[in-house]
Scaffold this active site. Structure first.
Site, PDB file in Angstrom:
ATOM      1  N   ASP B  11       0.852  -1.191   0.000  1.00  0.00           N
ATOM      2  CA  ASP B  11       0.000   0.000   0.000  1.00  0.00           C
ATOM      3  C   ASP B  11       0.886   1.240   0.000  1.00  0.00           C
ATOM      4  O   ASP B  11       1.779   1.374   0.837  1.00  0.00           O
ATOM      5  CB  ASP B  11      -0.913   0.014   1.229  1.00  0.00           C
ATOM      6  CG  ASP B  11      -2.004  -1.047   1.121  1.00  0.00           C
ATOM      7  OD1 ASP B  11      -2.273  -1.508  -0.001  1.00  0.00           O
ATOM      8  OD2 ASP B  11      -2.571  -1.418   2.171  1.00  0.00           O
ATOM      9  N   ASP B 130     -14.125  -6.031  -5.438  1.00  0.00           N
ATOM     10  CA  ASP B 130     -14.368  -6.116  -3.993  1.00  0.00           C
ATOM     11  C   ASP B 130     -15.755  -6.699  -3.825  1.00  0.00           C
ATOM     12  O   ASP B 130     -16.732  -6.132  -4.321  1.00  0.00           O
ATOM     13  CB  ASP B 130     -14.307  -4.723  -3.345  1.00  0.00           C
ATOM     14  CG  ASP B 130     -12.889  -4.168  -3.328  1.00  0.00           C
ATOM     15  OD1 ASP B 130     -11.932  -4.975  -3.364  1.00  0.00           O
ATOM     16  OD2 ASP B 130     -12.730  -2.938  -3.309  1.00  0.00           O
TER      17      ASP B 130
END
Lengths: 192, 250
Positions: B11, B130
């Site tokens: 990330d 997702d």
């Protein structure tokens, strides 16, 4: 100097980056003189066969490639371009290798994407590389096995992982993305 | 034999890795290049960089970072986060990304998938889904999981393949962060309904979770962030374990 042939294929800079990591200077060029004078030439390729061939012919690079006397390495689509014919876009290719490029049958996931080992390897391009080593592939079309095949791999069908005829070399996998094994292969090619 | 891929996700915020622990072999875990190199040395098969800020001001920082990654890293890498247009994709590919990962933008504008595939090839289009199991159904969520949609996950997966997507990165929101294992049911359903690679994401907490996802589903890769980032499961140890469990691993 090493010449990386510039054509309408994506991510050519990754080959240049790999050569830089190995300490070699290279230029990305479509200038025939620079290509013919280079000690080594690389024909990279992520893209589609018919548009790549069309571009090469338009720029007269098809004839330039055929007249190269120093070692040249085709990568992925570069290997397909060096074959006789590709089913991708029904494309007549450079006919350096006597093999047809076919689409993988849909019996398994297509494209063949990821790390795979060899079934066989042969010749100086594979110095210090063993058949159990893995290299990175991403392709939906493959070259048949023929007398110029110097390495084989198996995914859905057995296919040419690498080919050679005289000074013309090619790999279906991406040595520039194949970690230390890929670097070894590039080194072997650059030291030919 | 084609190997199953172990894919660490980094990330990125303002060009830096969201802070984890400092591995012994790297000086600065906040430096994405150092962390990425360490993952490569440990045997990572691919890397995913996810820009979690993805604001316009940070875009230039990200492009510069991608250029540096491309110079240093000798395995394929994907860049995702905040990609909305073909121009965003073009900049990342030109900077040296092998693949881009798109999510909400693809749901909003599915033709973006085809546009990228036509221009750069299917192989570089990773579509991230997702998904969340709610009211007895797996559905697609967008905007980092904050917004629900009425789209069924299996339907969307098939659409992605039809539109030219090269790969699906499937994250189960029910499992993400739980460390209780990957969502085996939906991962298997998705991988059986398409003929493109599916990467499982969300829920990895133990080595056995990777064995499960590779044995019980058609996933060809497993992605995780924190267990690698915090050094809970070193990649090399995970790969050695999977090899002894007869999973095809590099």
């Amino acid at each position: 100097m090493i010449a990386i042939i510039k054509y309408n294929a994506g991510n050519i800079s990754s080959v240049k980056n790999a050569l830089t990591r190995l300490g070699y200077k290279s230029i990305i060029t479509d200038d025939p003189e620079a290509i013919l004078n280079a000690e080594k030439v690389i024909l990279p390729g992520v893209g589609e066969a018919s548009s790549a061939m069309k571009y090469l012919i338009q720029k007269g690079l098809d004839k330039v490639i055929l007249s190269i006397k120093n070692p040249i390495l085709g990568i992925c689509l570069g290997l397909h371009i060096m074959c006789d014919y590709s089913e991708e876009g029904d494309t007549k290719c450079l006919n350096i290798f006597n093999a047809k490029v076919k689409k993988f049958p849909n019996r398994d996931i297509v494209p063949h994407m990821g790390w795979n080992n060899f079934n066989s390897i042969d010749g100086s391009l594979f110095n210090n590389i063993s058949i159990d080593n893995n290299v990175y592939y991403v392709h939906g079309f493959y070259a048949e096995i023929c007398s110029q095949t110097i390495a084989t791999c198996d995914y859905i069908e057995p296919f040419s992982a690498a080919m050679q005829k005289d000074n013309f070399y090619a790999t279906q996998f991406h040595p520039e993305k194949s970690a230390d094994i890929g670097e070894q292969l590039l080194k072997n090619f650059l030291e030919l | 034999m084609l190997k199953k891929r172990i894919i660490p996700c980094l990330d990125i915020k303002n060009g830096r890795t969201v802070k984890g622990i400092n591995f012994v072999d790297i000086k600065d875990a906040g430096d994405p290049i150092e962390l990425a190199k360490s993952y490569v040395e440990q045997g990572a098969d691919e890397l995913v960089f996810l820009d979690i800020t993805a604001t316009i001001e940070n875009r230039a920082t990200l492009i510069e970072l991608v250029k540096k990654i491309a110079l240093e890293i000798n395995i394929p890498f994907t860049v995702g986060g905040g990609i909305n247009s073909i121009e965003d994709v073009s900049k990342l590919i030109k900077a040296g990304a092998d693949k881009v990962s798109i999510n909400s933008a693809a749901v909003k504008n599915p033709s973006l998938i085809t546009e990228i595939a036509d221009q750069f090839g299917s192989q570089c289009v990773v579509v991230a889904i997702d998904t969340k199991f709610e009211n007895n159904e797996w559905k697609v969520f967008v905007h980092g999981g904050r917004t629900s949609t009425e789209i069924k996950t299996i339907y969307w997966a098939k659409q992605i393949e039809k539109l030219g997507g090269g790969e699906i990165l499937l994250t189960s929101m029910n499992n993400d962060g739980t460390k209780a294992g990957f969502a085996l049911d939906i991962t298997d359903q998705v991988s059986k309904s398409v003929n493109i690679p599916v990467i499982a994401s969300g829920g990895a907490g133990t080595k056995a979770h990777f064995k499960d996802v590779f044995e019980k589903t058609g996933a060809t890769g497993g992605l995780a962030a924190s267990i690698f980032h915090y050094g809970e499961i070193p990649i090399q140890m995970l790969k050695n374990y999977l090899k002894t469990e007869k999973i095809a691993i590099r």
